[in-house]
Design an enzyme around this catalytic site. Structure first.
Site, short mmCIF file in Angstrom:
data_model
loop_
_atom_site.label_atom_id
_atom_site.label_comp_id
_atom_site.label_asym_id
_atom_site.label_seq_id
_atom_site.Cartn_x
_atom_site.Cartn_y
_atom_site.Cartn_z
N ASP A 85 0.84 -1.20 0.00
CA ASP A 85 0.00 0.00 0.00
C ASP A 85 0.87 1.25 0.00
O ASP A 85 0.62 2.21 -0.75
CB ASP A 85 -0.92 -0.02 1.23
CG ASP A 85 -1.76 1.23 1.34
OD1 ASP A 85 -2.70 1.40 0.54
OD2 ASP A 85 -1.47 2.06 2.23
N GLU A 128 -1.59 -5.18 -4.14
CA GLU A 128 -0.65 -4.50 -3.25
C GLU A 128 0.41 -5.46 -2.72
O GLU A 128 1.59 -5.11 -2.60
CB GLU A 128 -1.41 -3.86 -2.09
CG GLU A 128 -2.27 -2.68 -2.51
CD GLU A 128 -3.06 -2.07 -1.38
OE1 GLU A 128 -3.44 -0.89 -1.50
OE2 GLU A 128 -3.30 -2.77 -0.36
#
Length: 227
Positions: free
Chosen positions: A45, A117
């Site tokens: 992220d 991610e």
């Protein structure tokens, strides 16, 4: 030992791992046991936000902070990452537990976005930031070039609200239908009702906010199709 299927998939994403176990971990949902991909998701992220922020900073030299922030949010939101996952057929590679397999977890936006991610983090750890940038930014190229320079598209809830206000109609009503999962894997379903138009749509997401955005997006699609 990495499977031939996962080995072939490395060619699809454009990167061959020195340590294939990182890719396997990135593809393993927590429902399938450990080591799963949640820690990689956490790191990924931050990495993807940095890469996209850097790309926007370089491409939009005149854009202010607000425009850059909105553009980044548009590109790294759950639905955008899930779309990238589908383009790369990532869902077919996911390692899921029996419950998630049965419920179609390989198609769920939240699981797909988290896996993207995690894969990004795996590439970063296996190589370095420069390599990660070279591999990952092409995944976003279509979306990057589609954004109006300095004026990224507003989120669906804002667009729907402005559309209704321009016609002096009541604002949409969002209601929670259900939520499920433990604190780390929450799943929400929300309805969006437009009273005067007698229109009701539903949306899903890993948070209530994302589910409301999804429901608003479906409402906009319905309104566009009725034009």
């Amino acid at each position: 030992m990495i499977s031939s299927k996962a080995s072939d998939y490395q060619q699809r994403i454009g990167y061959v791992f020195t340590d294939p176990s990182l890719l396997l971990q990135a593809l393993r949902h927590r429902s399938a046991g450990t080591p799963h991909n949640e820690r990689l998701e956490f790191l990924g992220d931050s990495v993807v936000n940095l890469l996209i922020a850097e790309a926007l900073f370089q491409r939009w030299p005149r854009a202010d902070e607000g425009a850059l922030t909105r553009a980044r949010s548009e590109l790294v939101r759950e639905t955008s990452l899930a779309s990238i996952a589908r383009t790369m057929q990532l869902g077919e590679q996911l390692i899921l537990g029996p419950g998630e397999l049965k419920s179609g977890g390989h198609r769920r936006d939240s699981i797909l976005a988290d896996a993207v991610e995690a894969v990004i983090a795996a590439i970063y750890l296996d190589a370095d930031l420069a390599t990660c940038r070279t591999v990952v930014l092409p995944w976003f190229e279509t979306a990057l070039t589609a954004l109006p320079v300095g004026k990224p598209e507003k989120d669906p809830k804002t667009r729907l609200q402005e559309w209704l206000q321009a016609r002096q109609w009541s604002l949409p009503v969002y209601e929670l239908i259900f939520e499920s999962g433990d604190p780390h894997t929450k799943h929400f379903r929300v309805s969006c009702t437009l009273g005067e138009l007698k229109l009701r749509t539903e949306g899903e997401g890993s948070s209530r906010r994302l589910a409301e955005q999804d429901a608003a997006s479906h409402a906009i699609d319905q309104l566009d199709s009725n034009k």
